[in-house]
Write an enzyme that holds these catalytic residues in place. Structure first.
Site, mmCIF file in Angstrom:
data_model
loop_
_atom_site.group_PDB
_atom_site.id
_atom_site.type_symbol
_atom_site.label_atom_id
_atom_site.label_comp_id
_atom_site.label_asym_id
_atom_site.label_seq_id
_atom_site.Cartn_x
_atom_site.Cartn_y
_atom_site.Cartn_z
ATOM 1 N N ASN A 164 -78.808 32.393 29.802
ATOM 2 C CA ASN A 164 -79.633 33.608 29.336
ATOM 3 C C ASN A 164 -79.056 34.050 27.970
ATOM 4 O O ASN A 164 -77.833 33.741 27.789
ATOM 5 C CB ASN A 164 -80.175 34.448 30.101
ATOM 6 C CG ASN A 164 -81.006 34.202 31.171
ATOM 7 O OD1 ASN A 164 -82.020 33.266 30.858
ATOM 8 N ND2 ASN A 164 -81.051 34.701 32.481
ATOM 9 N N HIS A 182 -90.199 31.248 31.931
ATOM 10 C CA HIS A 182 -89.693 30.631 30.833
ATOM 11 C C HIS A 182 -90.872 29.709 30.204
ATOM 12 O O HIS A 182 -90.548 28.663 29.695
ATOM 13 C CB HIS A 182 -88.569 29.573 31.160
ATOM 14 C CG HIS A 182 -87.210 30.642 31.490
ATOM 15 N ND1 HIS A 182 -86.443 31.281 30.579
ATOM 16 C CD2 HIS A 182 -86.656 30.968 32.846
ATOM 17 C CE1 HIS A 182 -85.594 32.015 31.142
ATOM 18 N NE2 HIS A 182 -85.559 31.696 32.439
#
Length: 488
Positions: free
Chosen positions: A131, A58
């Site tokens: 997500n 990320h």
């Protein structure tokens, strides 16, 4: 000469005025630099340290501020104060991200998207880390470092290798559901505004009467789902690698504030043990016919960060940051992340990262006995830093944030208890069969493009076996497509 009457004087970091910011001090005109020019060395030393270690996953992300407004009464399920009644609003910071790429990677790539939210509630910050897919590749945190290593650069070649990706995937049948999501039409969102968000994990809600429920969060985009084809994404990534970042910032600047409607699935705790598959398995969804979506509220983003580094790069989210009425579930992946996320931030940002403006509570004040460490502000001053104390220090409430979970049996490295439909392939096959003919063709083409790059036949055959197990037609089409590419 410009008017300087309304401008601040340039200073050193200690606040002393700077006389000359254009010329370094030298030993005479044209001579070597002087070590006494501490302003120069202060600037160069700070420049060398402007970057911190990027997130291992990320790393490439964008963020914005906004608010969450409750639109439906869910007090029967949770006593969380910020969800107490319709109309209640809570400030939020959101960070969206790709997973595998480095900090400078392109946005328009085939990759899951992180969907992390920080609710600045009056009972402390609540972090929800999810997500844009309702499932994930694996179900046990011990496999997470191995999985991510397959997505990162190979130790020898220095690039992502199809052999590594598919070797691991083919040896881990549980990935089949998420891989089908990833290579389907939603694998490359057109922007962060045009994708849904999911908690993926199961969490616990507990109401004021102490009754507990298992929940999954679904943030449904109010802008509508929009995705990119592989060709569209490749063209955009080559021309504008910052496409997602640019889109989010420009939309908010223009007053087109993106929003998502939050809905949840709620499972009574008593139903979990006998449910037909493990409800805490991160590779599976709960069918909506079993647990319908219940509306909760709306998330709206309406303010861009003033400084991306300070507010996006240094933002830190941990699923261990709960508030009264919300807690964890036995989901193994969630349990691992309760430690790993906060520990990653302690490494990247330091033990006092929670004192940074973007991470500190906004609607309440943190009151604890944490002191010292790098970059400590020691806001507690002279107050005693231990508990219990008789000097008026903060005290414990004795009121648990969430309900206890029953456990039994010996300790050990146990596989999860087997339910009637605990199978790595059923939901992947169901997802495939829900797709239209065009969607199936695009899915197979995307998978074949990656699998055809694998150099070992045994890895290819093992991977094909997983897709055959999900659906015979799925496997047969993929096998034919891979053969056509490898023999073409």
């Amino acid at each position: 000469m410009s008017d300087t009457t309304s401008r601040a004087v340039l200073t050193t970091e200690s606040g002393a005025p700077v006389a000359d910011n254009q010329n370094s001090a030298t030993a005479g005109p044209g001579g070597p630099l002087l070590i006494q020019d501490q302003y120069l060395f202060e600037k160069l030393a700070r420049f060398n340290r402007e970057r911190i270690p990027e997130r291992v996953v990320h790393a490439r992300g964008s963020g914005a501020y906004g608010s969450f407004e409750v639109t439906a009464d869910v007090s029967r399920y949770t006593k969380a104060h910020f969800l107490a009644e319709p109309g209640r609003r809570t400030e939020v910071f959101a960070r969206f991200s790709t997973v595998a790429g480095n900090l400078g990677a392109a946005d328009a790539v085939r990759d899951p998207r992180g969907f992390a939210l920080k609710f600045y509630t009056e009972q402390g910050n609540y972090d929800l880390v999810g997500n844009n897919t309702p499932v994930f590749f694996i179900k046990d945190p011990s496999k997470f470092p191995d999985f991510i290593h397959t997505q990162k650069r190979d130790p020898y070649t220095g690039i992502q290798e199809a052999d590594n990706v598919w070797d691991f995937w083919s040896l881990s049948p549980e990935v089949t559901h998420q891989v089908t999501w990833l290579f389907g039409d939603r694998g490359i969102p057109a922007s962060y505004r045009h994708m849904d968000g999911f908690s993926s994990h199961t969490y616990q809600w507990v109401n004021a009467q102490g009754e507990a429920f298992w929940v999954k969060y679904h943030f449904k985009t109010d802008q509508g789902i929009r995705n990119l084809s592989a060709d569209e994404a490749a063209a955009i990534a080559g021309v504008d690698p910052d496409s997602h970042q640019r889109d989010l910032r420009e939309a908010i600047d223009a007053g087109r504030f993106p929003s998502w409607t939050l809905k949840v699935q709620v499972m009574p705790v008593a139903e979990a043990a006998q449910y037909r598959f493990n409800p805490f398995d991160l590779t599976k969804v709960w069918p909506h016919e079993d647990y319908p979506l219940i509306e909760v509220g709306r998330l709206t983003l309406d303010r861009n960060p003033e400084n991306v580094f300070a507010e996006v790069e240094q933002s830190a989210f941990s699923p261990a940051n709960f508030v009264p009425g919300i807690g964890p579930s036995p989901d193994k992946m969630l349990q691992g992340r309760l430690f790993a996320y906060a520990d990653a931030h302690r490494y990247r940002l330091g033990v006092n990262h929670t004192q940074l403006a973007v991470n500190a509570p906004h609607a309440t004040t943190a009151s604890n006995h944490g002191r010292d460490g790098a970059m400590a502000s020691n806001a507690g001053g002279r107050a005693k830093n231990y508990e219990p104390n008789s000097f008026g220090g903060p005290y414990e409430t004795g009121e648990p944030l969430w309900a206890p979970t029953e456990v039994s049996g010996p300790t050990g490295t146990h596989a999860a208890a087997v339910h009637a439909e605990d199978n790595d392939f059923v939901q992947a096959g169901n997802l495939y069969r829900l797709m239209s003919e065009d969607e199936k063709e695009r899915l197979v083409a995307g998978l074949a493009g990656g699998l055809a790059q694998v150099t070992r036949d045994d890895i290819v055959e093992r991977a094909l076996g997983n897709f055959r197990a999900a659906d015979a037609d799925y496997g047969a089409r993929l096998e034919a497509a891979v053969k056509a590419l490898r023999n073409g």
